[in-house]
Design an enzyme around this catalytic site. Structure first.
Site, PDB file in Angstrom:
ATOM      1  N   ASP A   9      -7.938 -11.440   0.544  1.00 21.36           N
ATOM      2  CA  ASP A   9      -6.910 -11.260  -0.427  1.00 21.36           C
ATOM      3  C   ASP A   9      -5.367 -11.098   0.289  1.00 21.36           C
ATOM      4  O   ASP A   9      -5.401 -10.789   1.557  1.00 21.36           O
ATOM      5  CB  ASP A   9      -7.158 -10.073  -1.137  1.00 21.36           C
ATOM      6  CG  ASP A   9      -6.201  -9.778  -2.293  1.00 21.36           C
ATOM      7  OD1 ASP A   9      -5.959 -11.019  -3.045  1.00 21.36           O
ATOM      8  OD2 ASP A   9      -5.864  -8.856  -2.579  1.00 21.36           O
ATOM      9  N   SER A  10      -4.541 -10.991  -0.573  1.00 18.46           N
ATOM     10  CA  SER A  10      -3.034 -11.037   0.103  1.00 18.46           C
ATOM     11  C   SER A  10      -3.179  -9.444   0.468  1.00 18.46           C
ATOM     12  O   SER A  10      -1.926  -9.178   1.383  1.00 18.46           O
ATOM     13  CB  SER A  10      -2.051 -11.282  -1.070  1.00 18.46           C
ATOM     14  OG  SER A  10      -2.278 -10.479  -2.281  1.00 18.46           O
ATOM     15  N   CYS A  72      -8.786 -13.544  -4.280  1.00 16.74           N
ATOM     16  CA  CYS A  72      -7.565 -13.476  -4.924  1.00 16.74           C
ATOM     17  C   CYS A  72      -7.132 -14.727  -5.858  1.00 16.74           C
ATOM     18  O   CYS A  72      -7.446 -15.806  -5.471  1.00 16.74           O
ATOM     19  CB  CYS A  72      -6.455 -13.730  -3.490  1.00 16.74           C
ATOM     20  SG  CYS A  72      -4.585 -13.864  -4.160  1.00 16.74           S
ATOM     21  N   GLU A 157       0.623  -1.948  -4.900  1.00 13.23           N
ATOM     22  CA  GLU A 157       0.553  -2.100  -3.447  1.00 13.23           C
ATOM     23  C   GLU A 157       1.227  -0.908  -2.875  1.00 13.23           C
ATOM     24  O   GLU A 157       1.433  -0.427  -2.004  1.00 13.23           O
ATOM     25  CB  GLU A 157       1.103  -3.442  -2.913  1.00 13.23           C
ATOM     26  CG  GLU A 157       0.291  -4.592  -2.923  1.00 13.23           C
ATOM     27  CD  GLU A 157      -0.567  -4.766  -1.915  1.00 13.23           C
ATOM     28  OE1 GLU A 157      -0.180  -4.578  -0.716  1.00 13.23           O
ATOM     29  OE2 GLU A 157      -1.808  -5.340  -2.179  1.00 13.23           O
ATOM     30  N   CYS A 191      -6.136 -10.945 -11.964  1.00 16.30           N
ATOM     31  CA  CYS A 191      -5.744 -10.606 -10.537  1.00 16.30           C
ATOM     32  C   CYS A 191      -6.357  -9.434 -10.231  1.00 16.30           C
ATOM     33  O   CYS A 191      -6.607  -8.732 -10.866  1.00 16.30           O
ATOM     34  CB  CYS A 191      -4.161 -10.298 -10.646  1.00 16.30           C
ATOM     35  SG  CYS A 191      -3.325  -9.515  -9.258  1.00 16.30           S
ATOM     36  N   HIS A 193      -5.998  -7.343  -8.147  1.00 18.05           N
ATOM     37  CA  HIS A 193      -5.482  -5.941  -8.358  1.00 18.05           C
ATOM     38  C   HIS A 193      -5.337  -5.026  -9.379  1.00 18.05           C
ATOM     39  O   HIS A 193      -5.592  -3.733  -9.453  1.00 18.05           O
ATOM     40  CB  HIS A 193      -3.786  -5.969  -7.810  1.00 18.05           C
ATOM     41  CG  HIS A 193      -3.606  -6.468  -6.208  1.00 18.05           C
ATOM     42  ND1 HIS A 193      -4.008  -7.512  -5.914  1.00 18.05           N
ATOM     43  CD2 HIS A 193      -2.942  -5.508  -5.414  1.00 18.05           C
ATOM     44  CE1 HIS A 193      -3.321  -7.296  -4.399  1.00 18.05           C
ATOM     45  NE2 HIS A 193      -2.859  -6.360  -4.323  1.00 18.05           N
TER      46      HIS A 193
END
Ligand code: DGL
Length: 274
Positions: A9-10, A72, A157, A191, A193
């Site tokens: 994932d990013s 992701c 993040e 997403c 996240h």
């Protein structure tokens, strides 16, 4: 050499998917890679996301992975097809890369009673139209509305979830989505996240709307895939090991990552693209 399942994932988001994979398939080894130093990917161009994702996949292959999951949506939307159709056949014909959008879109039409579905995602995922195109293949009568939430990943993040700024953007983006189609009864967190925001999102939604997270769906689908592909599954090592790599600070990754993974994490640093 061990052959863990690579999970990319990013940043932290893929840990919400890894958590479910580990729960459903604890016997496998897993190697997680978060490109935190270059996250978020959501607003980056198609070419940049492709380049970064390719570097990550290459790196994971060099670590012994035979199978990599792009946990992701942005990378799945912008890089997966080219990797599967061009890169793998030329360079690694026996290795596999899978994403998170296909398993979600296979299921989502069946989850909605009204046939009206909302997708929340990064700008990149929404602009790619991947969800719209894929859902149309599996349930052509489902109406799909999308809303990009470009501030959500930076908020997560940076661990700003409990701020008034986060509440503002969540409320605003949900209002936008629901104004596009009042019959939406199912909203996909498109997403990886976003599951971290579940409680805050739910607070803003009427009770008749269900929120769908991808972790369980992707883990189920992978389990089924490995069952149908014993030639892949038998190449994967099964010692129950979990390893974590980040391109940014491992101490920060351990702290924040444990929120996403719901368990403690010991990560190491690695570099991509050099
Ligand atoms: N977890 C990624 C996704 O599912 C976040 C993308 C980003 O880095 O902006 O899209």
């Amino acid at each position: 050499m061990n052959s863990p399942i690579g999970v990319f994932d990013s940043g932290f988001g893929g840990l919400t998917v890894l958590k479910e994979m580990v729960q459903q398939m604890p016997e496998y080894d897993y190697l997680y890679l978060g490109d935190n130093a270059r996250a978020p990917y959501g607003n980056r161009s198609f070419d940049t996301v492709y380049e970064y994702t390719l570097e990550a996949v290459d790196f994971l292959f060099n670590q012994g992975c035979e199978l990599v999951i792009l946990a992701c949506n942005t990378a799945s939307a912008k890089a997966l097809r080219s990797i599967q159709q061009k890169y793998l056949p030329e360079k690694y014909p026996n290795k596999r890369v899978l994403g998170v959008i296909r398993p979600t879109t296979e299921l989502v039409g069946k989850l909605s009673n009204t046939g009206h579905v909302g997708i929340l995602g990064t700008l990149g995922t929404v602009q790619s139209e991947s969800y719209v195109v894929e859902i149309a293949k599996f349930s052509p009568h489902t109406m799909v509305s999308q809303q990009a939430c470009p501030m959500w990943v930076p908020i997560i993040e940076n661990n700003l979830m409990d701020t008034s700024g986060a509440a503002f953007f969540i409320k605003d983006n949900l209002k936008e989505l629901l104004s596009k189609d009042a019959a939406i009864d199912t909203i996909v967190l498109g997403c990886t996240h976003y599951p971290l925001l579940t409680a805050l999102i739910q607070k803003e939604l009427p009770e008749n709307i269900q929120l769908v997270s991808q972790g369980g769906i992707v883990a189920n689908s992978l389990k089924d895939y490995l069952y149908r592909h014993p030639e892949i599954s038998e190449k994967l090592s099964k010692n129950g090991q979990r390893k974590f790599l980040t391109t940014d600070d491992p101490i920060k990754f351990n702290e924040m990552g444990s929120l996403f993974f719901a368990g403690s994490i010991q990560s190491n640093h690695c570099s991509l693209g050099k």
